[in-house]
Write an enzyme that holds these catalytic residues in place. Structure first.
Site, PDB file in Angstrom:
ATOM      1  N   LYS A 203       6.871 -10.694  36.504  1.00 45.55           N
ATOM      2  CA  LYS A 203       6.847 -11.236  35.145  1.00 45.55           C
ATOM      3  C   LYS A 203       8.209 -11.832  34.786  1.00 45.55           C
ATOM      4  CE  LYS A 203       5.963  -9.753  30.411  1.00 45.55           C
ATOM      5  NZ  LYS A 203       5.573  -8.682  29.517  1.00 45.55           N
ATOM      6  N   GLU A 209      13.930  -5.125  43.185  1.00 49.35           N
ATOM      7  CA  GLU A 209      13.120  -4.862  44.381  1.00 49.35           C
ATOM      8  C   GLU A 209      12.412  -6.139  44.821  1.00 49.35           C
ATOM      9  OE1 GLU A 209      13.096  -3.110  41.614  1.00 49.35           O
ATOM     10  OE2 GLU A 209      12.911  -0.960  41.980  1.00 49.35           O
ATOM     11  N   GLY A 263       3.288  -5.688  31.795  1.00 49.53           N
ATOM     12  CA  GLY A 263       3.156  -5.568  33.255  1.00 49.53           C
ATOM     13  C   GLY A 263       1.959  -4.722  33.662  1.00 49.53           C
ATOM     14  N   ARG A 264       1.806  -3.550  33.046  1.00 51.28           N
ATOM     15  CA  ARG A 264       0.735  -2.635  33.452  1.00 51.28           C
ATOM     16  C   ARG A 264      -0.636  -3.074  32.948  1.00 51.28           C
ATOM     17  NH1 ARG A 264       4.527  -0.697  30.186  1.00 51.28           N
ATOM     18  NH2 ARG A 264       4.044   0.143  28.130  1.00 51.28           N
ATOM     19  N   GLU A 349       3.582   5.183  31.599  1.00 51.27           N
ATOM     20  CA  GLU A 349       4.565   4.202  31.121  1.00 51.27           C
ATOM     21  C   GLU A 349       4.216   3.804  29.676  1.00 51.27           C
ATOM     22  OE1 GLU A 349       6.894   1.323  33.843  1.00 51.27           O
ATOM     23  OE2 GLU A 349       5.423   0.014  32.889  1.00 51.27           O
ATOM     24  N   HIS A 380      -8.838  20.178  49.920  1.00 50.49           N
ATOM     25  CA  HIS A 380      -8.202  20.933  51.002  1.00 50.49           C
ATOM     26  C   HIS A 380      -6.693  20.994  50.831  1.00 50.49           C
ATOM     27  CE1 HIS A 380     -12.005  21.287  53.154  1.00 50.49           C
ATOM     28  NE2 HIS A 380     -12.247  20.102  52.609  1.00 50.49           N
ATOM     29  N   LYS A 489      17.913   1.469  36.137  1.00 48.66           N
ATOM     30  CA  LYS A 489      18.159   0.152  36.756  1.00 48.66           C
ATOM     31  C   LYS A 489      19.626  -0.250  36.564  1.00 48.66           C
ATOM     32  CE  LYS A 489      13.616  -1.898  35.666  1.00 48.66           C
ATOM     33  NZ  LYS A 489      12.970  -2.949  34.885  1.00 48.66           N
TER      34      LYS A 489
END
Ligand code: F6P
Length: 522
Positions: A203, A209, A263-264, A349, A380, A489
């Site tokens: 965005k 990253e 973003g999400r 978030e 399990h 950040k």
């Protein structure tokens, strides 16, 4: 006393009565409990009869929703009001899937024209990539698409491409998110540069990253094919068009979106391009249509029949009255493997906040911790704790009636396990010796899909978004900013050069000690 305070007090008194005392008794008392506490919407059924609620609880929760003006806040979102107050932005992911094309305005301007323009550009591009009409620099067909993005620019497309793998008939799609070079290096190992297309999804087009991975991918293409190949091997998805241009990606290969898409909440936007390439534009349109149908339900259904509202209310009931701190997601469908990670970002978030809209510290809990693994794997590993541990964790089962494969003998076992686990949690087992005693009365919700289709997945994700909206509205928080990810950040930017220089001045002793240990050996 305000109406909301009165509604809260009524719920506290109701909770103090320990109602409903025991779900097993509630089922015995009311043979119609499943019917009364479940709702079907298209091909999705939600069963909350194994939840710690009775009719009185639901009535009081609805009164709380009314008093907290959830409907008003919902209407503000659909109207394009700037409900993300700390970033002064509208919140309009619903416009991205507004298949009715009903005008939706931001600052008086209908955004549907822009939304449809980008969708149509995505359609042309993905059709070209899928058919081979859009080829690489050497004229070869694109066999592999690598999406480089993180958070909302990764989780949505990565989760949905896997979830809808039975619909995959385009090139292979890979996802690289981590700044750990191993992620990109491992992905590139099996790929032919001459047939690979990179989608740089960010965005802001500044995320460290993504930009680090994007530059390494660019170097890989340049190393194998030369600088001139770059334009045919990259496309971008971003709101920062100037930054995309500076990276060297042309306008015709840039798919935009807008600051009113969080973003999400962005899988419905150009961020969904990898999904469109994988399953085709028609199936992507079905995905949007499923979400739109849920939006219409959320926008128009009365509170008492409104599924996202109901779930948001249950979430508040569990978090603030029962004080459950986590919720476990159990998709009994291995293609939904990445769903827990996707929902973690969506819910944690959005609602992992400690202040109200005015910035005042809250005196109650907000987002629970979401976690989980596909069934039956989780059984399990950690189901022991869910059945016999000292904490109660509500579970969310998701099961699909029709198998997505044709191997005999598997699907009935999978479904039987989902049903049995929910049953065991609720029914329990008496054992005077203690070790084999299951307390039971442990709550779960259960989603059933007839099939996992683009429509049903779209509807389910939109349901979840609106559920998170509802609990956020009840808590009076801003569910649409994410200041909590910023500090780390900033500090990482300060620390990175110190790893090379060894300078630890001004750092706390722990960070300094760890940094010294992590510095590259001379
Ligand atoms: O981690 C914070 C965050 O801003 C998320 O909200 C977002 O989804 C992600 O980073 C990626 O951001 P961008 O798309 O700008 O690279």
């Amino acid at each position: 006393m305000t109406v909301a305070k009165r509604a809260l007090d009524a719920l506290s008194q109701h909770h103090a009565k320990k109602a409903p005392h025991d779900m097993r008794q509630a089922f015995a008392d009311d043979p119609l409990r499943f019917k009364r506490f479940s709702l079907a919407l298209d091909d999705m059924l939600l069963d909350w009869s194994k939840c710690a609620v009775n009719a009185e609880t639901m009535k009081l929760l609805h009164e709380l929703a009314q008093a907290s003006e959830v409907e008003n806040r919902r209407d503000q979102m659909f109207a394009g009001d700037l409900i993300n107050t700390t970033e002064k932005r509208a919140v309009l992911h619903v416009a991205l899937r507004n298949r009715s094309n009903r005008p939706i305005r931001v600052d008086g301007k209908d955004v549907m024209g822009d939304v449809n323009r980008v969708l149509s550009a995505m359609r042309d591009f993905s059709t070209g990539v899928r058919s081979g009409a859009i080829a690489t620099a050497s004229g070869k067909r694109i066999s592999d698409v690598v999406n480089i993005g993180i958070g909302g620019s990764d989780l949505g497309p990565a989760m949905t491409v896997l979830a809808l793998s039975p619909y995959q008939d385009g090139p292979r799609v890979h996802f690289v998110s981590n700044v750990d070079g191993a992620h990109l290096a491992d992905t590139l190992k099996g790929l032919d540069p001459a047939r690979t297309l990179f989608l740089i999804a960010s965005k802001t087009f500044t995320t460290i990253e993504t930009m680090t991975n994007a530059h390494s991918a660019r170097e890989w293409i340049v190393k194998h094919l030369g600088e001139t190949a770059v334009p045919k091997h990259f496309a971008a998805i971003s709101t920062a068009l100037d930054k995309v241009k500076a990276f060297g990606i042309g306008e015709e290969r840039t798919f935009g979106f807008w600051d009113w898409v969080g973003g999400r909440y962005s899988v419905w936007s150009a961020i969904g391009l990898p999904l469109m390439i994988a399953i085709g534009p028609d199936n992507f349109a079905h995905f949007l249509a499923g979400a739109h149908a849920m939006d219409e339900h959320f926008r128009t259904a009365p509170l008492a029949q409104n599924l996202p509202v109901r779930l948001g209310l249950l979430d508040v009931w569990y978090r603030n009255f029962h004080r459950f701190t986590t919720r476990s997601i159990a998709p009994y469908h291995s293609a939904l493997k990445r769903l827990p990670a996707y929902l973690q970002q969506l819910e944690m978030e959005s609602n992992g906040k400690q202040v109200d809209m005015a910035g005042q510290l809250l005196t109650f809990g907000t987002s629970p911790v979401l976690w989980g693994e596909p069934g039956t794997n989780g059984q399990h590993a950690y189901f022991q704790m869910l059945h016999q541990g000292t904490d109660v964790t509500p579970l969310e089962f998701i099961a699909v009636r029709d198998a997505a494969h044709d191997l005999p003998g598997h699907h009935s076992k999978l479904l039987a396990n989902a049903l049995a686990q929910a049953q065991a949690l609720m029914v329990g087992q008496r054992d005077t010796g203690g070790h084999k005693n299951f307390p039971g009365n442990r709550p779960s919700t259960f989603f059933v899909f007839e099939q996992l289709t683009p429509e049903s997945l779209g509807a389910f994700l939109a349901l979840y978004e609106h559920r998170v909206f509802t609990s956020g509205a009840l808590w009076g928080i801003n569910s649409f900013d994410q200041w909590g990810v910023e500090l780390g950040k900033v500090l990482a930017r300060d620390i990175e050069p110190r790893l090379a220089s060894g300078d630890v001045q001004g750092l706390d002793a722990s960070t300094a000690g760890l940094l010294a240990r992590l510095r590259p050996r001379p």
